[in-house]
Write a protein that holds these residues in place. Structure first.
Motif, PDB file in Angstrom:
ATOM      1  N   GLN A  26       0.843  -1.195   0.000  1.00  7.80           N
ATOM      2  CA  GLN A  26       0.000   0.000   0.000  1.00  7.80           C
ATOM      3  C   GLN A  26       0.878   1.245   0.000  1.00  7.80           C
ATOM      4  O   GLN A  26       2.047   1.212   0.396  1.00  7.80           O
ATOM      5  CB  GLN A  26      -0.942   0.008   1.206  1.00  7.80           C
ATOM      6  CG  GLN A  26      -0.267  -0.183   2.547  1.00  7.80           C
ATOM      7  CD  GLN A  26      -1.258  -0.150   3.699  1.00  7.80           C
ATOM      8  OE1 GLN A  26      -2.219   0.608   3.705  1.00  7.80           O
ATOM      9  NE2 GLN A  26      -1.031  -0.972   4.708  1.00  7.80           N
ATOM     10  N   SER A  27       0.291   2.329  -0.468  1.00  6.76           N
ATOM     11  CA  SER A  27       1.031   3.589  -0.513  1.00  6.76           C
ATOM     12  C   SER A  27       0.042   4.737  -0.469  1.00  6.76           C
ATOM     13  O   SER A  27      -1.153   4.555  -0.703  1.00  6.76           O
ATOM     14  CB  SER A  27       1.884   3.673  -1.787  1.00  6.76           C
ATOM     15  OG  SER A  27       1.060   3.814  -2.936  1.00  6.76           O
ATOM     16  N   ARG A  28       0.562   5.908  -0.138  1.00  6.28           N
ATOM     17  CA  ARG A  28      -0.238   7.129  -0.247  1.00  6.28           C
ATOM     18  C   ARG A  28       0.716   8.293  -0.484  1.00  6.28           C
ATOM     19  O   ARG A  28       1.882   8.267  -0.066  1.00  6.28           O
ATOM     20  CB  ARG A  28      -1.104   7.370   0.992  1.00  6.28           C
ATOM     21  CG  ARG A  28      -0.371   7.866   2.220  1.00  6.28           C
ATOM     22  CD  ARG A  28      -1.338   8.599   3.154  1.00  6.28           C
ATOM     23  NE  ARG A  28      -0.753   8.936   4.445  1.00  6.28           N
ATOM     24  CZ  ARG A  28       0.034   9.972   4.662  1.00  6.28           C
ATOM     25  NH1 ARG A  28       0.393  10.759   3.655  1.00  6.28           N
ATOM     26  NH2 ARG A  28       0.516  10.219   5.868  1.00  6.28           N
ATOM     27  N   PRO A  29       0.232   9.347  -1.155  1.00  5.57           N
ATOM     28  CA  PRO A  29       1.094  10.504  -1.408  1.00  5.57           C
ATOM     29  C   PRO A  29       1.485  11.199  -0.108  1.00  5.57           C
ATOM     30  O   PRO A  29       0.729  11.219   0.865  1.00  5.57           O
ATOM     31  CB  PRO A  29       0.217  11.416  -2.279  1.00  5.57           C
ATOM     32  CG  PRO A  29      -0.853  10.533  -2.823  1.00  5.57           C
ATOM     33  CD  PRO A  29      -1.092   9.485  -1.797  1.00  5.57           C
ATOM     34  N   MET A  30       2.684  11.753  -0.086  1.00  4.46           N
ATOM     35  CA  MET A  30       3.115  12.554   1.058  1.00  4.46           C
ATOM     36  C   MET A  30       2.446  13.914   0.983  1.00  4.46           C
ATOM     37  O   MET A  30       2.279  14.489  -0.095  1.00  4.46           O
ATOM     38  CB  MET A  30       4.639  12.710   1.041  1.00  4.46           C
ATOM     39  CG  MET A  30       5.388  11.409   1.207  1.00  4.46           C
ATOM     40  SD  MET A  30       7.173  11.570   0.911  1.00  4.46           S
ATOM     41  CE  MET A  30       7.615  12.711   2.231  1.00  4.46           C
TER      42      MET A  30
END
Length: 261
Positions: A26-30
């Protein structure tokens, strides 16, 4: 005549979606603030806060290196940012690779802990503090690999019950207060033999869902509305709270009311 050949890009995307790794990544923008902290590090950990705590166990309680690894593995599953790295390809993002198996979780946690041995408890504590205050680029976190790291030092005498715990993190992952809470959670696991392993067993028995990456601070702030009726209602609620706590409505800045109490 309509072309019925499958889209190769769509085929690749569909195949990738079937990968177990894809469902555990999983990832998300900073956010802008998180990105600013990453820039302020200047590659040398200039803004990376650390906590170093000397520990002495009472009674006959001793802590094995395996207990430390298990505690780290359990916390990585509880708090995904602890296991995160940062990607700067395209839009800067947090990336979390959740372990696929129990053995994978142990291996990833062990890679995050640096083990040391000391002869002098006080000297080892001071040495680690000085090391992290030096902002040495050769010793700094590489946030492309990990955003946090642990140091666990134990006495050369295994029966002394003396240890040193160190946690250093990128400030975009946690601040000082929350890092102290992380220290507390870590020590709770170390003081309760078997709890960390039980959490790992429950996770890999599919009894617990994957913890999501928490939102940024900016996302948690309420968004202001231009609706006058909503603003009036909010002011009424706020005034009622002020009366409840201070006995009068705030006619000016709340800081003035606080200073008069």
């Amino acid at each position: 005549m309509t072309n019925t050949d499958p889209d190769p890009v769509a085929q690749v995307q569909a195949m990738a979606a079937q990968l177990l790794e894809a469902t555990h990544t999983q990832s998300r923008p900073m956010s802008l603030t998180e990105l600013w902290y990453a820039i302020a590090r200047r590659g040398g950990g200039m803004a990376d806060p650390g906590t170093v705590i000397p520990l002495v166990c009472t009674g006959d309680h001793l802590i094995d290196d395996n207990d430390v690894v298990l505690a780290c593995a359990a916390l990585r599953l509880r708090y995904p940012l602890l296991a995160s790295s940062k990607s700067f390809i395209g839009e800067p993002r947090f990336v979390v690779n959740t372990p696929l198996t129990y053995a994978h979780a142990i291996r990833m946690a062990r890679e995050q802990v640096e083990f040391q041995t000391f002869d002098d408890h006080d000297a080892a504590t001071l040495a680690l503090r000085n090391r992290w205050l030096a902002f040495d680029p050769d010793d700094a976190l590489d946030v492309r690999v990990r955003s946090c790291a642990f140091v666990w030092a134990r006495d050369a005498d295994p029966k002394s019950g003396k240890y040193v715990l160190g946690i250093i993190s990128s400030h975009s992952v946690t601040d000082n207060r929350r890092r102290l809470n992380l220290v507390r959670r870590f020590l709770e696991l170390l003081s309760a033999p078997g709890q960390a392993k039980a959490e790992l067993d429950a996770h890999f028995a599919k009894k617990r869902p994957l913890a999501p990456i928490p939102p940024s601070t900016e996302e948690l702030k309420p968004k202001l509305s231009d609706d006058e009726a909503e603003a009036t209602q909010a002011k009424t609620v706020f005034d009622n709270l002020v009366v409840q706590h201070f006995g009068k409505v705030c006619a000016g800045p709340l800081s003035l009311v606080l200073r008069t109490q």
